[in-house]
Design a protein around this motif. Structure first.
Motif, PDB file in Angstrom:
ATOM      1  N   ARG A  98       0.478  -1.157  -0.066  1.00  0.00           N
ATOM      2  CA  ARG A  98      -0.182  -0.119  -0.225  1.00  0.00           C
ATOM      3  C   ARG A  98       0.781   1.500   0.031  1.00  0.00           C
ATOM      4  O   ARG A  98       0.859   2.685  -1.072  1.00  0.00           O
ATOM      5  N   ARG A  99       1.656   1.635   0.301  1.00  0.00           N
ATOM      6  CA  ARG A  99       3.293   2.054   0.901  1.00  0.00           C
ATOM      7  C   ARG A  99       4.004   2.506  -0.241  1.00  0.00           C
ATOM      8  O   ARG A  99       4.647   3.130  -0.312  1.00  0.00           O
ATOM      9  N   GLY A 100       3.869   1.614  -1.392  1.00  0.00           N
ATOM     10  CA  GLY A 100       4.633   1.212  -2.580  1.00  0.00           C
ATOM     11  C   GLY A 100       5.878   0.577  -2.696  1.00  0.00           C
ATOM     12  O   GLY A 100       6.554   0.717  -3.619  1.00  0.00           O
ATOM     13  N   GLU A 101       6.328  -0.069  -1.325  1.00  0.00           N
ATOM     14  CA  GLU A 101       7.574  -0.596  -1.432  1.00  0.00           C
ATOM     15  C   GLU A 101       7.290  -1.870  -2.782  1.00  0.00           C
ATOM     16  O   GLU A 101       6.498  -2.551  -2.964  1.00  0.00           O
ATOM     17  N   ALA A 102       8.396  -2.021  -3.270  1.00  0.00           N
ATOM     18  CA  ALA A 102       8.393  -2.982  -4.192  1.00  0.00           C
ATOM     19  C   ALA A 102       8.700  -4.502  -3.925  1.00  0.00           C
ATOM     20  O   ALA A 102       7.810  -5.315  -4.415  1.00  0.00           O
ATOM     21  N   ARG A 103       8.948  -4.982  -2.706  1.00  0.00           N
ATOM     22  CA  ARG A 103       8.498  -6.482  -2.712  1.00  0.00           C
ATOM     23  C   ARG A 103       8.865  -6.674  -0.895  1.00  0.00           C
ATOM     24  O   ARG A 103       9.924  -6.224   0.110  1.00  0.00           O
ATOM     25  N   PRO A 104       7.643  -6.423  -0.558  1.00  0.00           N
ATOM     26  CA  PRO A 104       7.780  -6.461   1.276  1.00  0.00           C
ATOM     27  C   PRO A 104       8.568  -8.028   1.940  1.00  0.00           C
ATOM     28  O   PRO A 104       8.562  -8.731   0.975  1.00  0.00           O
ATOM     29  N   ALA A 105       8.929  -7.606   3.405  1.00  0.00           N
ATOM     30  CA  ALA A 105       9.443  -8.956   3.672  1.00  0.00           C
ATOM     31  C   ALA A 105       9.000 -10.052   3.687  1.00  0.00           C
ATOM     32  O   ALA A 105       7.977 -10.213   3.596  1.00  0.00           O
ATOM     33  N   TYR A 106       9.680 -11.278   3.220  1.00  0.00           N
ATOM     34  CA  TYR A 106       8.581 -12.552   3.200  1.00  0.00           C
ATOM     35  C   TYR A 106       7.664 -12.984   2.377  1.00  0.00           C
ATOM     36  O   TYR A 106       6.875 -13.404   2.202  1.00  0.00           O
ATOM     37  N   PHE A 107       7.909 -11.408   1.443  1.00  0.00           N
ATOM     38  CA  PHE A 107       6.793 -11.552   0.141  1.00  0.00           C
ATOM     39  C   PHE A 107       8.504 -12.102  -0.997  1.00  0.00           C
ATOM     40  O   PHE A 107       8.803 -11.757  -1.915  1.00  0.00           O
ATOM     41  N   THR A 108       7.696 -13.699  -1.119  1.00  0.00           N
ATOM     42  CA  THR A 108       8.471 -14.565  -2.247  1.00  0.00           C
ATOM     43  C   THR A 108       8.304 -14.343  -3.926  1.00  0.00           C
ATOM     44  O   THR A 108       7.390 -14.015  -4.334  1.00  0.00           O
ATOM     45  N   ASP A 109       9.094 -14.556  -4.360  1.00  0.00           N
ATOM     46  CA  ASP A 109       8.471 -14.497  -6.484  1.00  0.00           C
ATOM     47  C   ASP A 109       7.643 -14.933  -6.864  1.00  0.00           C
ATOM     48  O   ASP A 109       6.709 -14.859  -7.893  1.00  0.00           O
ATOM     49  N   ASP A 110       6.490 -16.315  -6.010  1.00  0.00           N
ATOM     50  CA  ASP A 110       5.813 -17.073  -6.118  1.00  0.00           C
ATOM     51  C   ASP A 110       3.981 -16.002  -5.814  1.00  0.00           C
ATOM     52  O   ASP A 110       3.178 -16.350  -5.967  1.00  0.00           O
ATOM     53  N   ILE A 111       4.899 -15.027  -4.421  1.00  0.00           N
ATOM     54  CA  ILE A 111       3.362 -14.624  -3.171  1.00  0.00           C
ATOM     55  C   ILE A 111       3.068 -13.330  -3.930  1.00  0.00           C
ATOM     56  O   ILE A 111       2.240 -13.108  -4.033  1.00  0.00           O
ATOM     57  N   LEU A 112       4.662 -13.269  -4.109  1.00  0.00           N
ATOM     58  CA  LEU A 112       4.658 -11.058  -4.637  1.00  0.00           C
ATOM     59  C   LEU A 112       3.456 -11.024  -5.585  1.00  0.00           C
ATOM     60  O   LEU A 112       2.474 -10.057  -5.831  1.00  0.00           O
ATOM     61  N   PRO A 113       3.171 -11.661  -7.289  1.00  0.00           N
ATOM     62  CA  PRO A 113       2.397 -10.950  -7.827  1.00  0.00           C
ATOM     63  C   PRO A 113       0.929 -11.704  -7.532  1.00  0.00           C
ATOM     64  O   PRO A 113      -0.038 -10.661  -7.478  1.00  0.00           O
ATOM     65  N   LYS A 114       0.296 -12.432  -6.303  1.00  0.00           N
ATOM     66  CA  LYS A 114      -0.956 -13.110  -5.635  1.00  0.00           C
ATOM     67  C   LYS A 114      -1.073 -11.732  -4.699  1.00  0.00           C
ATOM     68  O   LYS A 114      -2.620 -11.351  -4.804  1.00  0.00           O
ATOM     69  N   ALA A 115       0.116 -11.470  -4.439  1.00  0.00           N
ATOM     70  CA  ALA A 115      -0.152  -9.799  -3.137  1.00  0.00           C
ATOM     71  C   ALA A 115      -0.844  -8.929  -3.891  1.00  0.00           C
ATOM     72  O   ALA A 115      -1.692  -8.152  -2.911  1.00  0.00           O
ATOM     73  N   ARG A 116       0.382  -8.624  -5.297  1.00  0.00           N
ATOM     74  CA  ARG A 116      -0.457  -7.406  -5.944  1.00  0.00           C
ATOM     75  C   ARG A 116      -1.747  -8.037  -6.199  1.00  0.00           C
ATOM     76  O   ARG A 116      -2.376  -6.696  -6.504  1.00  0.00           O
ATOM     77  N   LYS A 117      -1.775  -9.342  -7.372  1.00  0.00           N
ATOM     78  CA  LYS A 117      -3.203  -8.972  -7.516  1.00  0.00           C
ATOM     79  C   LYS A 117      -4.692  -8.666  -6.602  1.00  0.00           C
ATOM     80  O   LYS A 117      -5.458  -8.116  -6.658  1.00  0.00           O
ATOM     81  N   LEU A 118      -3.772  -9.019  -5.283  1.00  0.00           N
ATOM     82  CA  LEU A 118      -5.428  -8.728  -3.919  1.00  0.00           C
ATOM     83  C   LEU A 118      -5.183  -7.650  -4.045  1.00  0.00           C
ATOM     84  O   LEU A 118      -6.112  -7.357  -3.739  1.00  0.00           O
ATOM     85  N   TYR A 119      -4.140  -7.177  -3.833  1.00  0.00           N
ATOM     86  CA  TYR A 119      -3.921  -5.294  -3.837  1.00  0.00           C
ATOM     87  C   TYR A 119      -5.034  -4.257  -5.354  1.00  0.00           C
ATOM     88  O   TYR A 119      -5.644  -3.516  -4.284  1.00  0.00           O
ATOM     89  N   GLN A 120      -5.302  -4.971  -5.476  1.00  0.00           N
ATOM     90  CA  GLN A 120      -5.365  -4.466  -7.054  1.00  0.00           C
ATOM     91  C   GLN A 120      -6.841  -4.471  -6.942  1.00  0.00           C
ATOM     92  O   GLN A 120      -7.545  -4.341  -7.257  1.00  0.00           O
ATOM     93  N   ARG A 121      -7.253  -6.159  -6.007  1.00  0.00           N
ATOM     94  CA  ARG A 121      -8.646  -5.692  -6.171  1.00  0.00           C
ATOM     95  C   ARG A 121      -9.483  -5.335  -5.129  1.00  0.00           C
ATOM     96  O   ARG A 121     -10.027  -4.597  -5.258  1.00  0.00           O
ATOM     97  N   VAL A 122      -8.666  -4.579  -4.165  1.00  0.00           N
ATOM     98  CA  VAL A 122      -8.928  -4.412  -2.588  1.00  0.00           C
ATOM     99  C   VAL A 122      -9.630  -2.445  -3.327  1.00  0.00           C
ATOM    100  O   VAL A 122     -10.173  -1.894  -3.235  1.00  0.00           O
ATOM    101  N   ARG A 123      -8.365  -2.179  -4.029  1.00  0.00           N
ATOM    102  CA  ARG A 123      -8.372  -0.637  -4.943  1.00  0.00           C
ATOM    103  C   ARG A 123      -9.442  -0.435  -5.965  1.00  0.00           C
ATOM    104  O   ARG A 123      -9.424   0.558  -5.999  1.00  0.00           O
ATOM    105  N   ASN A 124      -9.883  -1.912  -6.308  1.00  0.00           N
ATOM    106  CA  ASN A 124     -10.924  -1.479  -6.845  1.00  0.00           C
ATOM    107  C   ASN A 124     -12.043  -1.572  -6.933  1.00  0.00           C
ATOM    108  O   ASN A 124     -13.396  -1.781  -7.581  1.00  0.00           O
ATOM    109  N   GLY A 125     -12.354  -1.653  -5.319  1.00  0.00           N
ATOM    110  CA  GLY A 125     -14.159  -1.569  -4.752  1.00  0.00           C
ATOM    111  C   GLY A 125     -13.753  -2.816  -3.727  1.00  0.00           C
ATOM    112  O   GLY A 125     -14.812  -2.945  -2.911  1.00  0.00           O
ATOM    113  N   LEU A 126     -13.260  -3.871  -4.187  1.00  0.00           N
ATOM    114  CA  LEU A 126     -13.389  -4.965  -3.413  1.00  0.00           C
ATOM    115  C   LEU A 126     -12.307  -4.694  -1.881  1.00  0.00           C
ATOM    116  O   LEU A 126     -12.090  -4.036  -2.046  1.00  0.00           O
ATOM    117  N   ALA A 127     -13.278  -5.388  -1.259  1.00  0.00           N
ATOM    118  CA  ALA A 127     -12.750  -4.739   0.108  1.00  0.00           C
ATOM    119  C   ALA A 127     -12.447  -6.512   0.824  1.00  0.00           C
ATOM    120  O   ALA A 127     -13.473  -7.766   0.868  1.00  0.00           O
TER     121      ALA A 127
END
Length: 127
Positions: A98-127
């Motif tokens: 949310r703060r715009g950091e590129a790679r949070p701690a413990y967010f691996t290459d496998d998890i980072l895209p899913k986290a970004r996708k989840l965050y994008q859904r939340v920004r589009n109105g889903l909570a």
């Protein structure tokens, strides 16, 4: 037993109802479960997961609210401390995105895209 996590999922802001679509609901839950599992592996440097996330309660009111509770894969195992670490690292990582950091701690290459996708859904109105 570990403390449950409460998740609320609503529809997008541009719809008449605050109810999520089936695809939104399943996608959000799948991504969140995958993030929990990936963070657990990265945080604890393990090949497998000890935690199993179960839906233990569902609110009947709108917006939809679910309670996710971590259990041990081994019957009777205590997972409270592990679950707390995973939950904290996941929450801190999502806040870092949310703060715009590129790679949070413990967010691996496998998890980072899913986290970004989840965050994008939340920004589009889903909570």
């Amino acid at each position: 037993m570990a403390k449950p996590v409460r998740v609320t999922i609503t529809g997008t802001a541009d719809t008449v109802s605050d109810a999520p679509t089936v695809d939104d609901l399943i996608g959000q839950l799948r991504d969140l479960a995958d993030i929990f599992r990936g963070v657990e592996k990265a945080l604890l440097h393990k090949r497998g997961n000890e935690l199993v996330w179960r839906i233990t309660d569902a609110g009947k009111n709108s917006p939809l609210s679910l309670e996710l509770t971590p259990y041990s894969q081994d019957a009777g195992g205590d997972v409270a401390e592990r679950a707390t670490k995973v939950e904290r690292a996941t929450a801190e990582g999502l806040l870092a995105l949310r703060r715009g950091e590129a790679r949070p701690a413990y967010f691996t290459d496998d998890i980072l895209p899913k986290a970004r996708k989840l965050y994008q859904r939340v920004r589009n109105g889903l909570a």
